[in-house]
Structure formats: structure tokens, C-alpha cells
Write a protein that holds these residues in place. Structure first.
Motif, PDB file in Angstrom:
ATOM      1  N   THR A 108       0.816  -1.190  -0.073  1.00 31.76           N
ATOM      2  CA  THR A 108       0.143   0.064  -0.102  1.00 31.76           C
ATOM      3  C   THR A 108       0.917   1.576   0.101  1.00 31.76           C
ATOM      4  N   PRO A 109       0.696   2.215  -0.866  1.00 31.39           N
ATOM      5  CA  PRO A 109       1.607   3.193  -0.997  1.00 31.39           C
ATOM      6  C   PRO A 109       1.668   4.047   0.177  1.00 31.39           C
ATOM      7  N   GLY A 110       2.667   4.723   0.804  1.00 29.90           N
ATOM      8  CA  GLY A 110       2.805   5.648   2.058  1.00 29.90           C
ATOM      9  C   GLY A 110       2.723   4.847   3.252  1.00 29.90           C
ATOM     10  N   THR A 111       2.599   3.621   3.082  1.00 37.11           N
ATOM     11  CA  THR A 111       2.989   2.832   4.521  1.00 37.11           C
ATOM     12  C   THR A 111       4.188   2.055   4.721  1.00 37.11           C
ATOM     13  N   PRO A 112       4.801   2.450   5.854  1.00 36.12           N
ATOM     14  CA  PRO A 112       6.187   1.950   6.250  1.00 36.12           C
ATOM     15  C   PRO A 112       6.204   0.564   5.968  1.00 36.12           C
ATOM     16  N   ILE A 113       7.333  -0.194   5.859  1.00 36.01           N
ATOM     17  CA  ILE A 113       7.333  -1.795   5.628  1.00 36.01           C
ATOM     18  C   ILE A 113       8.001  -2.193   6.954  1.00 36.01           C
ATOM     19  N   TYR A 114       9.062  -1.523   7.549  1.00 36.41           N
ATOM     20  CA  TYR A 114       9.723  -2.014   8.699  1.00 36.41           C
ATOM     21  C   TYR A 114      10.126  -3.412   8.754  1.00 36.41           C
ATOM     22  N   ASP A 115       9.652  -4.365   9.556  1.00 37.54           N
ATOM     23  CA  ASP A 115      10.251  -5.623   9.511  1.00 37.54           C
ATOM     24  C   ASP A 115       8.982  -6.446   9.180  1.00 37.54           C
ATOM     25  N   GLN A 116       8.319  -6.179   8.195  1.00 41.08           N
ATOM     26  CA  GLN A 116       7.044  -6.791   7.597  1.00 41.08           C
ATOM     27  C   GLN A 116       7.501  -8.310   7.079  1.00 41.08           C
ATOM     28  N   ARG A 117       6.912  -9.476   7.748  1.00 44.16           N
ATOM     29  CA  ARG A 117       7.170 -10.619   7.465  1.00 44.16           C
ATOM     30  C   ARG A 117       6.387 -11.085   6.250  1.00 44.16           C
ATOM     31  N   ILE A 118       6.952 -12.044   5.529  1.00 43.98           N
ATOM     32  CA  ILE A 118       5.998 -12.502   4.300  1.00 43.98           C
ATOM     33  C   ILE A 118       6.342 -14.148   4.172  1.00 43.98           C
ATOM     34  N   LYS A 119       5.374 -14.711   3.555  1.00 41.82           N
ATOM     35  CA  LYS A 119       5.756 -16.118   3.450  1.00 41.82           C
ATOM     36  C   LYS A 119       6.298 -16.442   1.778  1.00 41.82           C
TER      37      LYS A 119
ATOM     38  N   ARG B 278       3.583 -30.205  -2.355  1.00 46.95           N
ATOM     39  CA  ARG B 278       2.959 -28.969  -2.106  1.00 46.95           C
ATOM     40  C   ARG B 278       3.768 -27.658  -2.378  1.00 46.95           C
ATOM     41  N   GLY B 279       5.277 -28.016  -1.968  1.00 51.54           N
ATOM     42  CA  GLY B 279       6.111 -26.809  -1.946  1.00 51.54           C
ATOM     43  C   GLY B 279       6.653 -26.643  -0.424  1.00 51.54           C
ATOM     44  N   VAL B 280       7.545 -25.981  -0.373  1.00 51.09           N
ATOM     45  CA  VAL B 280       7.905 -25.790   0.842  1.00 51.09           C
ATOM     46  C   VAL B 280       8.062 -24.175   1.180  1.00 51.09           C
ATOM     47  N   MET B 281       7.362 -23.903   2.342  1.00 51.26           N
ATOM     48  CA  MET B 281       7.091 -22.700   2.918  1.00 51.26           C
ATOM     49  C   MET B 281       8.247 -22.152   3.913  1.00 51.26           C
ATOM     50  N   ARG B 282       8.522 -20.770   3.673  1.00 51.19           N
ATOM     51  CA  ARG B 282       9.459 -20.262   4.848  1.00 51.19           C
ATOM     52  C   ARG B 282       9.132 -18.922   4.939  1.00 51.19           C
ATOM     53  N   THR B 283       9.692 -18.245   5.998  1.00 49.77           N
ATOM     54  CA  THR B 283       9.401 -16.890   6.428  1.00 49.77           C
ATOM     55  C   THR B 283      10.458 -15.869   5.844  1.00 49.77           C
ATOM     56  N   TYR B 284      10.341 -14.851   5.432  1.00 53.33           N
ATOM     57  CA  TYR B 284      11.338 -13.891   5.005  1.00 53.33           C
ATOM     58  C   TYR B 284      10.765 -12.502   5.280  1.00 53.33           C
ATOM     59  N   SER B 285      11.634 -11.381   5.081  1.00 54.62           N
ATOM     60  CA  SER B 285      11.449  -9.902   5.236  1.00 54.62           C
ATOM     61  C   SER B 285      11.542  -9.268   3.973  1.00 54.62           C
ATOM     62  N   ILE B 286      10.669  -8.324   3.861  1.00 55.89           N
ATOM     63  CA  ILE B 286      10.743  -7.398   2.541  1.00 55.89           C
ATOM     64  C   ILE B 286      11.939  -6.383   2.654  1.00 55.89           C
ATOM     65  N   ARG B 287      12.888  -6.639   2.025  1.00 54.93           N
ATOM     66  CA  ARG B 287      14.108  -5.868   2.012  1.00 54.93           C
ATOM     67  C   ARG B 287      13.466  -4.580   1.289  1.00 54.93           C
ATOM     68  N   ALA B 288      13.002  -4.362   0.375  1.00 60.30           N
ATOM     69  CA  ALA B 288      12.215  -3.505  -0.575  1.00 60.30           C
ATOM     70  C   ALA B 288      11.208  -3.799  -1.299  1.00 60.30           C
ATOM     71  N   LEU B 289      10.470  -2.550  -1.537  1.00 60.85           N
ATOM     72  CA  LEU B 289       8.978  -2.900  -2.330  1.00 60.85           C
ATOM     73  C   LEU B 289       9.003  -1.546  -3.179  1.00 60.85           C
TER      74      LEU B 289
END
Ligand SMILES: Cc1cc2nc3c(=O)[nH]c(=O)nc-3n(C[C@H](O)[C@H](O)[C@H](O)COP(=O)(O)OP(=O)(O)OC[C@H]3O[C@@H](n4cnc5c(N)ncnc54)[C@H](O)[C@@H]3O)c2cc1C
Length: 304
Positions: free
Chosen positions: A40-51, A80-91
Motif C-alpha cells: 500500500t503506497p505511503g505505509t512503512p514496511i519496517y520488519d514486515q514478514r512474508i511467506k 505442495r512446496g516448501v514454505m519459509r518466512t522472510y522479510s521485505i528488503r524493498a518494495l
């Protein structure tokens, strides 16, 4: 940590194609993906985690519905694939579709995620589960409240989140970031605010936490009560203790406004547990001032 349950309502699965691979250093590879509908434009990402869901070689990526977690769990585990958690470095929301960048640690004894990152090439696809445009943010732990002084500390897996937090902070914030990395070659540029000092700690073959633990404790003037080695045994589970959540099942009081120094600590789980013991149990830091997050466990493959 049950991040999956907590992030499900606002995150949706999308096909993400690799558009860039950049071997940044001895232990970091930066991979950029298409990320349709994400952010979402204008919102900080900080340590947003993603799968991220990586394909099993020889099998197609699964088709997931909006109730993605239940539909993924219902599929056969071996395909089904392998799921892991990561952080967004840039968007980058200035392109259509958006582009999302992840910094992968290339670690020894690579699991499916690190092995996939080693061979990644443009055109390959994974599934990305991340916050959709306009959705309420969830999966961000960095919450300094009214604090204008912060201490950030983590190992290489937390380096992307720390870098993102630093780049999203306002110019008036002060404090220090400690980042333990495998070698001096892994020191990466970060555009930190002028009042934030960034201290890189290359451990050069020593055990995880060997440099980070004393650096954080020394900065806070805390004397370590025990002399337990940093990673003697695998931690029982990922520690996840924040002002509003306790993986240990501790009573979590209503979060109080914090105007003191805010501490954000992430990385190998037994190292984080040790720091928590020293800072909360021995030093008496209030839980409203600190977030402790295990990002991985020495000797244990993650489950997503
Ligand atoms: C909220 C959150 C954000 C994260 N952000 C990032 C990120 O931005 N970048 C990133 O690289 N990682 C990040 N991680 C950590 C990442 O999810 C784990 O390192 C994960 O275990 C990697 O999966 P794998 O398939 O490579 O290894 P697994 O299959 O999970 O594990 C295989 C073996 O590798 C070991 N191992 C796993 N990670 C490491 C490591 N870093 N160093 C040494 N040994 C390791 C395990 O102990 C195990 O023995 C994050 C984790 C969380 C919870």
C-alpha cells in the motif's frame, strides 16, 4: 510462533516471478520478484514478514485459493512446496506489477529456501504470501510507540529487516543497530538516519551470538549472570516475545505506552532467548520496551 494464523486475513498468495538476482556478498543474495497487488503506497514496511512457497523440483506450484493456508495444508506434503518466512528488503510500487526484493542468507547446511536462492534465475516462479494493497497491515512487529531512541540487534537473517527499519525511520530517531554477520564481506550499505549508529559485527567463524550478545549487553550496561555458551542446544522452539504476544504463554498485560528506549532483537532462537533472559529477567526491562524474535533455530529445519 504462529505467524501464519496471525497474518492470514490480510495476506493473499500471488505468483511471483524472479526478475533480478544479485549476489551481494559471500553470504547474501538479493532476489527481486514481481509482486502483483502487493503493498500500500505511503505505509512503512519496517520488519514486515512474508511467506514464500518454493516449488518441489519436478512438481508445479500449487493453485491456492484466498483461504490459502487451509488449501495449502490440505495438499500432499511431498509435492505442495516448501514454505519459509522472510522479510521485505524493498518494495517498489512505482512499477506494474510491483517489485518486491528479498535478501536471502546463503547458509551452510542449506535447507530448501537457501538452496533455491543459490540457483535462482530470472523467469523462475515461487508463491509469495504478502499484504495486499489496501489491507490492514499485519505481520509487522517493530512498534516503538513514542520512543525516539531505539536499539536494534540481530544476526544476518535479521539484517534485511533491520536495514528496512532503518531506512523507514524518520530523521529524528536516535540509537544504535548491532548486526552480526558471517564475514566482513557481508557488510552491506544501509541508508540509516543520521542519529542511528550501525555497528557491524563479523564473527569470522565463531558461534552465532558470540559477538552480538556481549555487544548488546555491554551497550545496556548489563552483566551476564550465567556463562552458558550461546548455542549449546537447539532452543525448544522459536522464541517470540513482544509487547503484545508471548510464545511462552506468559501473561501479556495490556501494552503500555512506551516513551523509553525501544529494543528490537531478532535472530537465532537460542541467542535471542539468552538475551531475553539477561535483559528482562536479570536486568528488569519492561516487556513494553522490547520485542524478542527467534528467526531460525540452529540444527532445526523450519516449517513455514
Ligand atoms: C519473521 C522472519 C523473517 C526472516 N527474514 C529473513 C530474511 O529476510 N532473510 C533470510 O535469509 N532469512 C530470514 N529469516 C530466516 C529464515 O526463515 C530461516 O533461516 C530459514 O530456516 C531458512 O530456510 P531454509 O529452507 O534455508 O533452511 P531450513 O530447512 O529451515 O533449515 C535447514 C538447516 O539450516 C539451518 N539454518 C537455517 N537458517 C540458517 C542460517 N541463517 N544460518 C545457519 N544455518 C541456518 C537450520 O538450523 C537447519 O539445520 C526470517 C525468519 C523469520 C521468522
Amino acid at each position: 510462533m504462529n505467524t501464519t494464523t496471525r497474518t492470514r486475513p490480510t495476506h493473499a498468495p500471488v505468483r511471483a516471478a524472479v526478475v533480478g538476482v544479485d549476489k551481494l556478498s559471500a553470504h547474501f543474495t538479493r532476489i527481486t520478484f514481481t509482486a502483483p497487488g502487493v503493498g500500500t503506497p505511503g505505509t512503512p514496511i519496517y520488519d514486515q514478514r512474508i511467506k514464500l512457497i518454493f516449488p518441489v523440483p519436478g512438481h508445479p506450484l500449487p493453485d491456492l485459493t484466498r483461504d490459502w493456508y487451509a488449501s495449502w495444508c490440505a495438499l500432499p506434503e511431498d509435492t505442495r512446496g516448501v514454505m519459509r518466512t522472510y522479510s521485505i528488503r524493498a518494495l517498489d510500487l512505482g512499477t506494474e506489477p510491483a517489485r518486491l526484493t528479498v535478501d536471502f542468507v546463503l547458509h551452510p547446511d542449506p535447507g530448501p529456501a537457501a538452496a533455491w536462492a543459490e540457483q535462482a534465475a530470472p523467469g523462475q516462479e515461487i508463491i509469495l504470501v504478502a499484504p495486499q494493497r489496501g489491507a490492514d497491515p499485519s505481520g509487522i512487529e517493530f512498534a516503538p510507540g513514542a520512543a525516539t531512541d531505539v536499539v536494534l540487534a540481530g544476526d544476518e537473517t535479521a539484517a534485511p529487516a533491520i536495514a528496512r527499519i532503518l531506512e523507514d525511520l524518520g530523521p529524528d530517531i536516535t540509537g544504535v543497530a548491532f548486526i552480526e554477520i558471517p564475514t566482513p564481506d557481508d557488510l552491506l550499505p544501509i541508508d540509516a538516519p543520521p542519529g542511528m549508529e550501525v555497528r557491524w559485527l563479523p564473527r569470522a567463524g565463531a558461534a552465532h551470538g558470540t559477538l552480538l550478545t556481549p555487544a548488546v549487553l555491554g551497550h545496556l550496561g548489563v552483566v551476564l549472570v550465567d556463562d552458558e555458551p550461546p548455542t549449546a542446544e537447539p532452543a525448544a522452539d522459536l522464541v517470540w516475545e513482544t509487547p503484545g504476544f508471548s510464545s511462552l504463554g506468559e501473561q501479556v498485560p495490556q501494552p503500555r505506552p512506551n516513551r523509553h528506549t525501544y529494543h528490537w532483537i531478532a535472530g537465532e532462537s537460542s541467542m535471542v532467548t539468552r538475551l531475553r533472559r539477561a535483559l528482562v529477567k536479570d536486568h528488569g526491562l519492561d516487556r513494553s520496551q522490547v520485542a524478542f524474535m527467534g528467526y531460525w533455530r540452529q540444527g532445526v529445519a523450519m516449517r513455514g
